[in-house]
Design a protein around this motif. Sequence first.
Motif, PDB file in Angstrom:
ATOM      1  N   HIS A 147      19.690  80.628  39.182  1.00 54.08           N
ATOM      2  CA  HIS A 147      18.675  81.655  39.380  1.00 54.08           C
ATOM      3  C   HIS A 147      17.450  81.081  40.077  1.00 54.08           C
ATOM      4  O   HIS A 147      17.278  79.857  40.134  1.00 54.08           O
ATOM      5  CB  HIS A 147      18.328  82.406  38.081  1.00 54.08           C
ATOM      6  N   HIS A 213      10.676  78.038  40.528  1.00 55.81           N
ATOM      7  CA  HIS A 213      11.785  77.126  40.220  1.00 55.81           C
ATOM      8  C   HIS A 213      13.142  77.697  40.600  1.00 55.81           C
ATOM      9  O   HIS A 213      13.295  78.898  40.806  1.00 55.81           O
ATOM     10  CB  HIS A 213      11.762  76.691  38.752  1.00 55.81           C
ATOM     11  N   TYR A 254      12.457  71.385  32.614  1.00 52.95           N
ATOM     12  CA  TYR A 254      12.015  71.577  33.998  1.00 52.95           C
ATOM     13  C   TYR A 254      11.491  70.260  34.551  1.00 52.95           C
ATOM     14  O   TYR A 254      10.691  69.594  33.884  1.00 52.95           O
ATOM     15  CB  TYR A 254      10.878  72.612  34.078  1.00 52.95           C
ATOM     16  N   GLU A 264      14.931  73.818  37.000  1.00 47.77           N
ATOM     17  CA  GLU A 264      15.305  73.938  35.589  1.00 47.77           C
ATOM     18  C   GLU A 264      16.784  73.593  35.490  1.00 47.77           C
ATOM     19  O   GLU A 264      17.602  74.120  36.244  1.00 47.77           O
ATOM     20  CB  GLU A 264      15.063  75.382  35.109  1.00 47.77           C
TER      21      GLU A 264
END
Length: 295
Positions: A147, A213, A254, A264
Amino acid sequence: MRHELELAYVGIQVPDPGGLSSFFGEVIGLVPGDEGPGGTITWRDDDRAHRVIIEPGPLGDASFVGLEAVDPGAFDAVADRLRGVGCELTVGTDDELSARRVSRLVHTAAPWGGRIELVEGLAAASSPFASPLVPGGFFTEGVGFGHVVFATTAFDESHALLVDGLGFGQSDWVEVELAPGLPLEVRFYHCNPRHHTIAIAKAPFDLPQALHHVMFETNVRDDVGLAFDRAWASGLGIPNGLGRHDNDAMFSFYVASPAGFQVEVGHGARVVTDDWDDNRRYDRISAWGHQALRQ
Ligand SMILES: [Fe+2]
């Protein structure tokens, strides 16, 4: 749940793509993909040709996000819906199709910056995925490569494009006060069983880097621990040590990349089901952990 799309790839533009090689290769444990045109370096976390595309340039941010339609009908349906909400779609050139290793591509401007590319037929890599650093491999089958999370002042526009245009569902949202007078709101969106493929944080002002991220999910919990050890040994910043998120229940940490955005590495997030009825507000980011360990 509608399942028309999966996260195909993210493009990141930095002045020196090679400067991220030891980060993605030796810290995260990705393996090199095929080299792209014009000094582009690619990385993968599964059997596809590439999942992270690092192109040379001054931006210092994500320059495109690729969403792969699961079949030709899904491609047409998503393209029609985007046009229906007023998005102008540009058809990819032959050079773009070959650079992205896809059979079809249209793109439009992302409200958070850069492009959204709707693609079909992301090619397989020339060899099966195997990373000695991540022996269990990554969870990508039917859920895309991971993601991506962006921070933007165009919060409502991003929501509208994701939900009304691309057909994502909102999974849930987080509203917390990071410090007195410093609120944080993040909305999480799914387009397949992965709890969120894209999340959008509401930025109080325009940030120099919208990409917060990129997440890679391991199949095996201990591979997160091994990645944490490598990140710790690297000396890179650890904005969040090991912890578990409250909403998606991801066990993760992270690490700050040399280009500023974070990665992450996680395991064991819950998945969105057809009867998802848990679209609600969370008042904390993490159930435990995720403390800032090292800047
Ligand atoms: Fe995340």
